[in-house]
Design a protein around this motif. Structure first.
Motif, PDB file in Angstrom:
ATOM      1  N   TYR A 167       0.796  -1.221   0.000  1.00 22.93           N
ATOM      2  CA  TYR A 167       0.000   0.000   0.000  1.00 22.93           C
ATOM      3  C   TYR A 167       0.835   1.281   0.000  1.00 22.93           C
ATOM      4  CZ  TYR A 167       1.175  -0.376   4.909  1.00 22.93           C
ATOM      5  OH  TYR A 167       1.856  -0.512   6.082  1.00 22.93           O
ATOM      6  N   THR A 192       2.841   2.567  -2.339  1.00 26.04           N
ATOM      7  CA  THR A 192       3.245   3.018  -3.662  1.00 26.04           C
ATOM      8  C   THR A 192       2.005   3.220  -4.527  1.00 26.04           C
ATOM      9  OG1 THR A 192       4.568   2.493  -5.599  1.00 26.04           O
ATOM     10  CG2 THR A 192       3.553   0.656  -4.471  1.00 26.04           C
ATOM     11  N   LYS A 193       2.135   4.024  -5.572  1.00 21.23           N
ATOM     12  CA  LYS A 193       1.010   4.253  -6.478  1.00 21.23           C
ATOM     13  C   LYS A 193       0.972   3.224  -7.605  1.00 21.23           C
ATOM     14  CE  LYS A 193       0.599   9.152  -5.543  1.00 21.23           C
ATOM     15  NZ  LYS A 193       0.536  10.495  -6.071  1.00 21.23           N
ATOM     16  N   GLU A 194       1.973   2.344  -7.654  1.00 24.54           N
ATOM     17  CA  GLU A 194       2.000   1.313  -8.690  1.00 24.54           C
ATOM     18  C   GLU A 194       0.819   0.363  -8.525  1.00 24.54           C
ATOM     19  OE1 GLU A 194       5.791  -0.656  -8.867  1.00 24.54           O
ATOM     20  OE2 GLU A 194       6.839   1.210  -8.464  1.00 24.54           O
ATOM     21  N   THR A 195       0.268  -0.075  -9.638  1.00 22.00           N
ATOM     22  CA  THR A 195      -0.899  -0.963  -9.577  1.00 22.00           C
ATOM     23  C   THR A 195      -0.528  -2.434  -9.731  1.00 22.00           C
ATOM     24  OG1 THR A 195      -1.272  -0.657 -11.944  1.00 22.00           O
ATOM     25  CG2 THR A 195      -2.483   0.793 -10.429  1.00 22.00           C
TER      26      THR A 195
END
Length: 115
Positions: free
Chosen positions: A66, A68-71
Motif C-alpha cells: 500500500y 506506492t502508487k503502482e498498480t
C-alpha cells in the motif's frame, strides 16, 4: 465485535447494536461506557438501540502492498506486508476497507466494553 462466550453474547448482543445506557446513565462515548461498565454493580443493566439494518463485514489476515502508487504486484516477497483487513462494519460503508496491524488492535476499544 462481540466476544464469544461473553455475557453480552449470551444476552443476545450482536454486531451493530448500539449501547445507549449503562445502569440507567446515558453513554456519550466508548471510553465513558468502558468506565461505567467497570465501575457498575453486577448484574449490570445495559440498554441497547437495535437498528433495523444488516451489518456487512468481511475480515481476515492478508498480505498487502500500500505504500506506492503502482498498480502491479510487488516483484519481491519482502515488499508485501501482513495486515488484518476489515471491509464494511458498523460505521463503515460495505465497500470501505480498513487495515490494522492485528485483529487485537482492530477491536481493542470494543473489547473493553464487553469484558
Amino acid at each position: 465485535f462481540i466476544v464469544e462466550g461473553s455475557s453480552a453474547r449470551s444476552a443476545g448482543v450482536e454486531l451493530g447494536h448500539v449501547l445507549v445506557k449503562v445502569n440507567g446513565i446515558d453513554v456519550k462515548n466508548p471510553k465513558e461506557a468502558s468506565r461505567l461498565i467497570k465501575e457498575g454493580p453486577r448484574p449490570l443493566p445495559l440498554l441497547f438501540y437495535v437498528p433495523n439494518t444488516t451489518v456487512v463485514v468481511a475480515e481476515g489476515e492478508h498480505m498487502v502492498k500500500y505504500d506506492t502508487k503502482e498498480t502491479g504486484a510487488p516483484v519481491s516477497a519482502k515488499d508485501w506486508k501482513p495486515k488484518y483487513v476489515v471491509i464494511g462494519g458498523i460505521i463503515a460503508q460495505p465497500w470501505m476497507m480498513n487495515m490494522y496491524r492485528s485483529k487485537v488492535r482492530t477491536f481493542l476499544p470494543c473489547l473493553t466494553c464487553f469484558l
